[in-house]
Scaffold this motif. Structure first.
Motif, PDB file in Angstrom:
ATOM      1  N   UNK A  36       0.840  -1.199   0.000  1.00 54.42           N
ATOM      2  CA  UNK A  36       0.000   0.000   0.000  1.00 54.42           C
ATOM      3  C   UNK A  36       0.877   1.251   0.000  1.00 54.42           C
ATOM      4  N   UNK A  37       0.499   2.213  -0.827  1.00 51.82           N
ATOM      5  CA  UNK A  37       1.240   3.460  -0.879  1.00 51.82           C
ATOM      6  C   UNK A  37       2.494   3.420  -1.731  1.00 51.82           C
ATOM      7  N   UNK A  38       2.695   2.308  -2.467  1.00 51.33           N
ATOM      8  CA  UNK A  38       3.916   2.166  -3.269  1.00 51.33           C
ATOM      9  C   UNK A  38       3.888   3.011  -4.534  1.00 51.33           C
ATOM     10  N   UNK A  39       2.677   3.385  -4.974  1.00 45.47           N
ATOM     11  CA  UNK A  39       2.545   4.175  -6.199  1.00 45.47           C
ATOM     12  C   UNK A  39       1.889   3.424  -7.343  1.00 45.47           C
ATOM     13  N   UNK A  40       1.358   2.236  -7.083  1.00 47.22           N
ATOM     14  CA  UNK A  40       0.784   1.392  -8.138  1.00 47.22           C
ATOM     15  C   UNK A  40      -0.396   2.070  -8.839  1.00 47.22           C
ATOM     16  N   UNK A  41      -1.395   2.506  -8.057  1.00 45.83           N
ATOM     17  CA  UNK A  41      -2.588   3.118  -8.645  1.00 45.83           C
ATOM     18  C   UNK A  41      -2.262   4.442  -9.307  1.00 45.83           C
ATOM     19  N   UNK A  42      -1.320   5.185  -8.742  1.00 44.89           N
ATOM     20  CA  UNK A  42      -0.897   6.440  -9.361  1.00 44.89           C
ATOM     21  C   UNK A  42      -0.275   6.175 -10.724  1.00 44.89           C
ATOM     22  N   UNK A  43       0.563   5.160 -10.806  1.00 50.95           N
ATOM     23  CA  UNK A  43       1.165   4.792 -12.082  1.00 50.95           C
ATOM     24  C   UNK A  43       0.096   4.402 -13.090  1.00 50.95           C
TER      25      UNK A  43
END
Length: 232
Positions: A36-43
Motif C-alpha cells: 500500500x502506498x507504493x505508487x501502483x494506482x498512481x502509475x
C-alpha cells in the motif's frame, strides 16, 4: 504498446513516483504488485491518461499523450476504484451512454455481448443503485470493455467479487489475452488472475523494484521475490 518515460509524481511533500520508465509491448499482460502506498494506482492512472505526471511522457502505441489525448483515450479501457457508473440509470442505460460516447458500432449487440460476459444479463434493466458491490464491479468491467479497447487498465479487478464473479473475470481475462489486448493489472493477489500473466512488475517506494517474466516462475518464487524487494 504502453510506454512511460521518466514518470514522476508528487503529492505534497511525498514523492509517489520517482522517475519511472517502462514499456509494455502490444499483447502483453503485465501485473503490478507492491505494498500500500507504493505508487501502483498512481502509475496506472498516469498511464491510463486520467492523471498527469509532474514530469515525463506517456505513449500509447507511437502516439503521445501530449498531442493526442482524445484519440488515445478511445483506445483505452479502465477499471479503477471509481465505477464511473450512474446509479439512477439501469445497467443497459449506462452501457448505452458509454457506447454512444465512444461511437461503438452495432451498439445493441455489443451491450448484450459484454453484459453476458460479466453474467449480468438478467439485471440488464435494473437500476444500478440496487446493485451489490460485486454486481457494480462486474458492470464496471463491462463498461470498460464496451468500446473494445486495445489497451486495458485494471486496478484491483477482483475486489468485491464472489466466486462466480472471480471465475467470470478470469474467463474475460483469458479472452482479452487471446485477442492480443495489451493489459496492465494492479493487484495485491499472488493467485487471482495470475495464470495468464506474462510479466510482473513490483513497485516499492515509487520505483520499480523488480521486473521479470513469469515464464518458468515456480509457485513459491513470486512471494519470495516480492517480500525480498518490498523489504529492501
Amino acid at each position: 504498446m504502453i510506454e512511460g518515460i521518466n514518470l514522476s509524481k508528487t503529492y505534497g511533500n511525498r514523492n509517489v513516483l520517482r522517475d519511472i520508465s517502462l514499456m509494455i509491448p502490444k499483447g502483453e499482460f503485465t501485473a503490478v504488485l507492491g505494498p500500500n502506498g507504493a505508487g501502483k494506482s498512481t502509475l496506472l492512472k498516469i498511464l491510463a491518461l486520467i492523471s498527469k505526471p509532474d514530469s515525463g511522457e506517456v505513449k500509447i502505441g507511437k502516439q503521445s499523450f501530449v498531442n493526442l489525448k482524445g484519440e488515445l483515450k478511445r483506445k483505452i479501457g479502465i477499471l479503477s476504484h471509481s465505477s464511473f457508473l450512474y446509479p439512477e440509470l439501469t445497467a443497459y442505460e449506462n452501457l448505452r451512454f458509454y457506447g454512444r460516447l465512444y461511437d461503438v458500432r452495432h451498439l445493441e449487440e455489443q451491450i448484450i455481448s459484454v453484459i453476458k460476459k460479466v453474467g449480468l444479463l438478467l439485471a440488464l434493466n435494473e437500476p444500478v443503485y440496487t446493485f451489490s458491490r460485486g454486481m457494480l464491479q462486474r458492470l464496471s468491467i463491462a463498461r470498460a470493455l464496451i468500446h473494445s479497447p486495445e489497451v486495458i487498465f485494471l486496478d484491483e479487478p477482483f475486489t468485491g467479487l464472489d466466486q462466480q464473479g472471480i471465475s467470470l473475470l478470469q474467463d474475460v481475462l483469458k479472452d482479452l489475452k487471446s485477442s492480443q489486448k495489451t493489459i496492465l493489472m494492479v493487484t495485491h493477489s499472488f493467485e487471482q488472475g495470475m495464470e495468464d500473466i506474462d510479466r510482473i512488475l513490483i513497485i516499492n517506494k515509487g520505483q520499480i523494484a523488480a521486473d521479470f517474466p513469469t515464464e518458468n516462475l515456480q509457485s513459491g518464487d513470486l512471494k519470495r521475490i516480492y517480500f525480498e524487494k518490498v523489504a529492501s
